[in-house]
Motif scaffolding. Sequence first.
Motif, PDB file in Angstrom:
ATOM      1  N   TRP A 255     -72.278  29.635 -61.004  1.00 14.79           N
ATOM      2  CA  TRP A 255     -71.336  29.868 -59.911  1.00 14.79           C
ATOM      3  C   TRP A 255     -70.964  28.562 -59.212  1.00 14.79           C
ATOM      4  O   TRP A 255     -69.793  28.338 -58.874  1.00 14.79           O
ATOM      5  CB  TRP A 255     -71.905  30.853 -58.897  1.00 14.79           C
ATOM      6  N   LEU A 256     -71.946  27.690 -58.994  1.00 15.80           N
ATOM      7  CA  LEU A 256     -71.645  26.387 -58.404  1.00 15.80           C
ATOM      8  C   LEU A 256     -70.719  25.581 -59.306  1.00 15.80           C
ATOM      9  O   LEU A 256     -69.792  24.915 -58.819  1.00 15.80           O
ATOM     10  CB  LEU A 256     -72.939  25.604 -58.162  1.00 15.80           C
TER      11      LEU A 256
ATOM     12  N   MET B  12     -68.521  26.721 -61.472  1.00 16.45           N
ATOM     13  CA  MET B  12     -67.161  27.274 -61.441  1.00 16.45           C
ATOM     14  C   MET B  12     -66.456  26.965 -60.127  1.00 16.45           C
ATOM     15  O   MET B  12     -65.264  26.662 -60.117  1.00 16.45           O
ATOM     16  CB  MET B  12     -67.197  28.790 -61.679  1.00 16.45           C
ATOM     17  N   ALA B  13     -67.184  27.022 -59.023  1.00 17.06           N
ATOM     18  CA  ALA B  13     -66.575  26.719 -57.729  1.00 17.06           C
ATOM     19  C   ALA B  13     -66.109  25.262 -57.683  1.00 17.06           C
ATOM     20  O   ALA B  13     -64.977  24.967 -57.267  1.00 17.06           O
ATOM     21  CB  ALA B  13     -67.565  27.000 -56.604  1.00 17.06           C
ATOM     22  N   CYS B  14     -66.957  24.348 -58.128  1.00 19.17           N
ATOM     23  CA  CYS B  14     -66.575  22.930 -58.143  1.00 19.17           C
ATOM     24  C   CYS B  14     -65.409  22.690 -59.085  1.00 19.17           C
ATOM     25  O   CYS B  14     -64.501  21.914 -58.781  1.00 19.17           O
ATOM     26  CB  CYS B  14     -67.759  22.061 -58.547  1.00 19.17           C
TER      27      CYS B  14
ATOM     28  N   VAL C  21     -63.019  24.807 -59.995  1.00 24.88           N
ATOM     29  CA  VAL C  21     -61.771  25.356 -59.450  1.00 24.88           C
ATOM     30  C   VAL C  21     -61.231  24.464 -58.337  1.00 24.88           C
ATOM     31  O   VAL C  21     -60.032  24.162 -58.296  1.00 24.88           O
ATOM     32  CB  VAL C  21     -61.996  26.810 -58.962  1.00 24.88           C
ATOM     33  N   VAL C  22     -62.102  24.020 -57.448  1.00 24.31           N
ATOM     34  CA  VAL C  22     -61.644  23.150 -56.365  1.00 24.31           C
ATOM     35  C   VAL C  22     -61.161  21.815 -56.927  1.00 24.31           C
ATOM     36  O   VAL C  22     -60.145  21.265 -56.472  1.00 24.31           O
ATOM     37  CB  VAL C  22     -62.764  22.951 -55.318  1.00 24.31           C
TER      38      VAL C  22
ATOM     39  N   ALA D 298     -69.001  19.717 -61.635  1.00 25.28           N
ATOM     40  CA  ALA D 298     -69.003  21.028 -62.285  1.00 25.28           C
ATOM     41  C   ALA D 298     -69.673  20.957 -63.651  1.00 25.28           C
ATOM     42  O   ALA D 298     -70.458  21.846 -64.023  1.00 25.28           O
ATOM     43  CB  ALA D 298     -67.574  21.545 -62.422  1.00 25.28           C
TER      44      ALA D 298
END
Length: 93
Positions: A10-11, A13-15, A17-18, A51
């Motif tokens: 999850w970390l 994917m979040a990084c 996407v940002v 990421a």
Amino acid sequence: MKIKSGVWYWLAMACFVVGLLYSIGVEGTAQTLGTVSDGAFVTAMVLILLAMFFARLGFAAEAEENRRKSRHGKIKRAHARNPEYPENQERGA
């Protein structure tokens, strides 16, 4: 307490996407003939590389979870064997 592989994914994917959103902003600025700031470019690259790092940590955590899961629950009966008694001895006789 160990961090589970899903949290690392999850970390990651979040990084990612940002980082992609920052990259889209840099690309849009470049297409409109604006000046691309170094800070936005570096931020996008750092987030994408972060990421990838988090994804590798997730793979390592998943391998550790599988290793721990497969190690427990198996009974090794070889340690309880006595060489005096044959393997094919009938039980209850």
